[in-house]
Enzyme design. Sequence first.
Site, short mmCIF file in Angstrom:
data_model
loop_
_atom_site.label_atom_id
_atom_site.label_comp_id
_atom_site.label_asym_id
_atom_site.label_seq_id
_atom_site.Cartn_x
_atom_site.Cartn_y
_atom_site.Cartn_z
N ASP A 46 -26.01 -1.87 25.09
CA ASP A 46 -25.65 -0.65 24.69
C ASP A 46 -24.62 -0.63 23.83
OD1 ASP A 46 -25.29 2.13 24.33
OD2 ASP A 46 -24.59 2.45 26.69
N SER A 47 -24.76 -1.15 22.45
CA SER A 47 -23.77 -1.62 21.36
C SER A 47 -24.02 -0.58 20.37
CB SER A 47 -24.09 -2.88 20.94
OG SER A 47 -24.98 -2.80 20.04
N THR A 48 -22.82 -0.77 19.33
CA THR A 48 -22.69 -0.20 18.08
C THR A 48 -23.73 -0.77 17.22
OG1 THR A 48 -20.92 -1.38 17.51
CG2 THR A 48 -20.39 0.84 18.12
N ASP A 49 -23.75 -0.45 15.92
CA ASP A 49 -24.88 -1.07 14.97
C ASP A 49 -24.49 -2.63 14.88
OD1 ASP A 49 -25.79 1.21 14.31
OD2 ASP A 49 -24.74 1.91 12.69
N GLU A 78 -17.32 -3.78 28.74
CA GLU A 78 -17.24 -3.04 27.33
C GLU A 78 -15.86 -3.79 26.70
OE1 GLU A 78 -17.90 -0.39 25.35
OE2 GLU A 78 -16.21 -0.94 24.02
N ASP A 128 -18.65 4.49 27.02
CA ASP A 128 -18.79 5.99 27.33
C ASP A 128 -19.20 6.20 28.76
OD1 ASP A 128 -21.67 6.43 27.42
OD2 ASP A 128 -21.46 5.82 25.15
N ASP A 143 -14.88 -9.41 26.42
CA ASP A 143 -16.22 -9.91 25.46
C ASP A 143 -17.27 -10.18 26.09
OD1 ASP A 143 -17.35 -11.07 23.60
OD2 ASP A 143 -16.49 -12.80 23.26
#
Lengths: 286, 286
Positions: free
Chosen positions: B161-164, B111, B91, B142
């Site tokens: 800064d990742s998702t779960d 990203e 984002d 990646d």
Amino acid sequence: MSALNEGWFTEVFQDQGTAFSLKVKKKLHEEQTEYQKLEIYETETFGNLMVLDGCVMLTGRDNFLYHEMMTHPALFTHRSPRKVVVVGGGDCGTLREVLKHPDIEEAWQVEIDERVTRMSEKYFPELCESNEDPRANFFFGDGIQWIRDADPDSIDLIIIDSTDPVGPAEGLFALDFYRDCMLALREGGIIVQQSESPLLHAETIIKDIHTDMKKAGLDHVVTLPFPQPVYPTGWWSCTMASKENPLHYFREEDAAERPFVTRYYNEAIHNAALAQPQFMRDIFED
Amino acid sequence: MSALNEGWFTEVFQDQGTAFSLKVKKKLHEEQTEYQKLEIYETETFGNLMVLDGCVMLTGRDNFLYHEMMTHPALFTHRSPRKVVVVGGGDCGTLREVLKHPDIEEAWQVEIDERVTRMSEKYFPELCESNEDPRANFFFGDGIQWIRDADPDSIDLIIIDSTDPVGPAEGLFALDFYRDCMLALREGGIIVQQSESPLLHAETIIKDIHTDMKKAGLDHVVTLPFPQPVYPTGWWSCTMASKENPLHYFREEDAAERPFVTRYYNEAIHNAALAQPQFMRDIFED
């Protein structure tokens, strides 16, 4: 609107445009008291849940955050607290934290709705484990009148542990009430009040509390943010005010060596809670 | 199950037994990217909302808390950061905060899903306002491989800064990845990783992060809690780790005199975030 689905309790904050839901195993109790609708649920993951007039009051899992922050920062800021009055706080969790301090000689819980306390004794026994303490005193009735009738210069700490500033609790977020608190406080006395969400209410409710407390002669006022998952935004606060004490005074060694168990509070968290997010600095530290 | 009612977006955390809902005006966008389902909503009160695979990623109203805490504490802990890599962070909000620091010479956003960035440019333009900065570099692919291929001793700060830690992001919460980060870091380098909820994950995900980071040779590890209303419990954290730097080192004067605007972070909040709640002390400061 009031249920995500069967099996969930949902609180909808219409004016905030948000809702929070807890999965429930069953409803344990429901009654219309003289003052409000009182419900108790057993949740899947947050222990028991108390709801008043549709608003989440507390759960077994996360109330420690609120109760510890409503008490220990003020108690370790006061130089020598002896007599404490909790206005509201019918679940007895605040009273329990107060009575963990061995120097407290007398503590009062002044709650308007006795049924909240009776149901807390039944469904949140861990919060009521100090109710038999000989220092614990209970009055069920109007906290505003109780404070007005209190002897002048008789109380060290007044903790305003109320519901939101609408309906019965509105008079607890008011200049007249703070003036009565001022008269009841001894020299060095402190008030602490639950003061809603920093994200949602900094420029409204919290700002009004600061303004009114200062008008009442409480020259030192500071808001302490803390996490509280089951309240709107998961971020809550209390506001602490004193007549004379600068609120950065802190019996830090006493806090570090406290002779009781806490789960959130410690001397580092005390100092941390005094730190103001930049947007709050911009509002309150002009 | 996935909707409170028409007009709401609801994220259900089945294993946590909770759900969080935002009132929405309309759905602005929906697509299945190569990696995930990407949705954008306009909410009533929280600005625009980005959702990936049904999980709330960010809103316009409260993302400042997360983005400021993922960046400024680490940047003011590092003695002289020059090159920063954001792994994830599509984002662009983290990248924007990094580039507020005038001493940064080179910043990368790595990203995996370019569509997240493209849609952020469209629906969260304020987060992307530094994307044209000559110091900003973008790689879509990646992040694990990118870090593995990075020159040794070439990066000052890696921000994960990742998702779960399930699905595509799982490999970013792993010993092998931390080892690769260690090799890529310069002397004095720091890693910071989003590390879920203190209330929910202190003894699981956060503890595992500490263990694996230490195994990878990052001797100093500390978790910083902060509020984040739209994530589960409203209470989130990042975990900061370094090879050599004690993490209580802090360029406090630089932080206090930072030449840019923040809404949550300041030098007092920096110190406050290092304070460990008692239950985290009990887990991490044995």
